[in-house]
Design an enzyme around this catalytic site. Structure first.
Site, PDB file in Angstrom:
ATOM      1  N   ASN A  11      -3.446  -4.742  15.403  1.00 50.72           N
ATOM      2  CA  ASN A  11      -2.938  -4.289  16.741  1.00 50.72           C
ATOM      3  C   ASN A  11      -1.294  -4.458  16.612  1.00 50.72           C
ATOM      4  OD1 ASN A  11      -2.021  -4.322  19.336  1.00 50.72           O
ATOM      5  ND2 ASN A  11      -2.949  -6.118  20.002  1.00 50.72           N
ATOM      6  N   LYS A  13       0.719  -3.786  18.659  1.00 51.34           N
ATOM      7  CA  LYS A  13       1.691  -4.233  19.824  1.00 51.34           C
ATOM      8  C   LYS A  13       2.934  -3.529  19.977  1.00 51.34           C
ATOM      9  CE  LYS A  13      -0.103  -8.724  19.471  1.00 51.34           C
ATOM     10  NZ  LYS A  13      -0.346 -10.131  19.948  1.00 51.34           N
ATOM     11  N   HIS A 100      -6.899  -6.023  26.523  1.00 52.20           N
ATOM     12  CA  HIS A 100      -6.201  -6.781  25.787  1.00 52.20           C
ATOM     13  C   HIS A 100      -5.511  -7.886  26.774  1.00 52.20           C
ATOM     14  CE1 HIS A 100      -3.262  -8.956  23.072  1.00 52.20           C
ATOM     15  NE2 HIS A 100      -4.171  -8.509  22.140  1.00 52.20           N
ATOM     16  N   GLU A 102      -2.725  -9.412  26.740  1.00 56.59           N
ATOM     17  CA  GLU A 102      -1.431  -9.103  26.987  1.00 56.59           C
ATOM     18  C   GLU A 102      -1.584  -8.043  28.332  1.00 56.59           C
ATOM     19  OE1 GLU A 102      -0.018  -8.456  23.045  1.00 56.59           O
ATOM     20  OE2 GLU A 102      -0.267 -10.527  22.682  1.00 56.59           O
ATOM     21  N   GLU A 172     -11.145 -13.012  21.905  1.00 57.87           N
ATOM     22  CA  GLU A 172      -9.570 -13.356  21.682  1.00 57.87           C
ATOM     23  C   GLU A 172      -9.353 -14.542  22.635  1.00 57.87           C
ATOM     24  OE1 GLU A 172      -7.392 -10.039  19.347  1.00 57.87           O
ATOM     25  OE2 GLU A 172      -6.958  -9.822  21.529  1.00 57.87           O
ATOM     26  N   GLY A 178      -1.073 -15.065  18.868  1.00 53.91           N
ATOM     27  CA  GLY A 178       0.244 -14.936  18.676  1.00 53.91           C
ATOM     28  C   GLY A 178       0.973 -16.438  18.507  1.00 53.91           C
ATOM     29  N   SER A 215      -4.750 -15.225  15.857  1.00 50.32           N
ATOM     30  CA  SER A 215      -3.678 -15.709  14.574  1.00 50.32           C
ATOM     31  C   SER A 215      -4.450 -15.695  13.302  1.00 50.32           C
ATOM     32  CB  SER A 215      -3.496 -17.109  15.056  1.00 50.32           C
ATOM     33  OG  SER A 215      -2.459 -17.221  16.033  1.00 50.32           O
TER      34      SER A 215
HETATM   35  C1  PEP Z   1      -3.956  -9.550  19.105  1.00 52.86           C
HETATM   36  O1  PEP Z   1      -2.698  -9.360  19.587  1.00 52.86           O
HETATM   37  O2  PEP Z   1      -4.671  -9.133  19.380  1.00 52.86           O
HETATM   38  C2  PEP Z   1      -3.842 -10.667  18.250  1.00 52.86           C
HETATM   39  C3  PEP Z   1      -4.913 -11.381  17.893  1.00 52.86           C
HETATM   40  O3  PEP Z   1      -2.751 -11.076  17.785  1.00 52.86           O
HETATM   41  P1  PEP Z   1      -2.193 -12.533  16.666  1.00 52.86           P
HETATM   42  O4  PEP Z   1      -3.246 -12.109  15.482  1.00 52.86           O
HETATM   43  O5  PEP Z   1      -0.839 -12.283  16.393  1.00 52.86           O
HETATM   44  O6  PEP Z   1      -2.631 -13.640  17.306  1.00 52.86           O
END
Ligand code: PEP
Length: 255
Positions: A11, A13, A100, A102, A172, A178, A215
């Protein structure tokens, strides 16, 4: 039980212009393309909308699939700024990330809009990657299972059992996205097991891949992906660095 071939999806972003995205795609291709195609792991990248054509062109003929990060549920209409499933299909997308955290946090995404988007994506032939997960406050209040059960229930509401194998879930935890904090394999195991039971209750089950996201890095990917109910990873930050993303893919590849 492992649901088929694992999937590692990046992803991106709101990172990478079309030019930068094409360069990253070419580098990924160099690192991941094997003679005879991908070997034991499915790989996808989900760039921002403007980069989809350039990244799609750079990946043409490779084993790396293209996905988007969101879409609208209507086919077309007066929805300024929105993008439809049909537009994504026309650009060569196979996947679309939906719900997601976000989007939920910053753009008013709700369980109800995720439900409409899942149906529209499936109807258009896209594979939705439906994201669920609890905030740190919800985890501290022992609400994790209740939250993901509600989110999955809404997203899958009314879907025939046969459609469950046509979508992907991603667990998630919001506190792990992040932040550099990852769920432990045991924490992920508990929630992935619960998600698998929810799918089974709805007549689905082993065919649905359940990804972990939060992460994921080359260093922790193998331990997470060794868990029997973790069928791959949704990767944010580390997917922007070809060398790191490629190492996560290698860690996912079955021995
Ligand atoms: C994501 O944006 O779905 C995500 C898991 O981000 P990160 O790996 O940076 O935590």
């Amino acid at each position: 039980m492992m649901a088929g071939i694992p999937l590692v999806a990046g992803n991106w972003k709101m990172y990478k212009t079309p030019t930068e995205g094409a360069a990253l795609a070419r580098e990924l291709r160099q690192r991941l393309d094997r003679p005879g195609g991908p070997d034991g792991v499915d790989v996808a990248v989900c760039p921002p909308f403007p980069a989809l054509p350039a990244v799609g062109a750079a990946l043409q003929g490779s084993g790396i699939a293209l996905g988007a990060q969101d879409m609208h549920w209507e086919k077309e209409g007066a929805f300024t700024g929105a993008v439809s499933a049909g537009m994504l299909v026309d650009l060569g997308c196979r996947f679309v990330i939906l719900g997601h955290s976000e989007r939920r946090q910053h753009f008013g995404e709700t369980d109800a809009t995720v439900q409409r988007k899942v149906r529209a994506a499936l109807a258009a032939g896209l594979t939705p990657i439906v994201c669920v997960g609890e905030t740190v406050a919800e985890r501290d209040a022992a609400q994790t299972l209740a939250v993901v059960t509600r989110q999955v229930g809404a997203a899958l509401e009314g879907l025939p059992a046969a459609d469950l194998g046509r979508l992907i879930l991603a667990y998630e935890p919001v506190w792990a996205i992040g932040t550099g904090r990852t769920a432990t394999p045991a924490q992920a195991r508990e929630i992935h097991g619960a998600l698998r039971r929810l799918l089974t209750e709805r007549g689905g089950g082993p065919a649905t891949r359940i990804l972990y996201g939060g992460s994921v890095k080359a260093e922790n990917a193998a331990a997470l992906l060794r868990e029997p109910e973790i069928d791959g990873a949704l990767v944010g930050g580390a997917s922007l660095v070809a060398e790191q993303f490629a190492r996560i893919v290698e860690a996912t590849r079955p021995a």
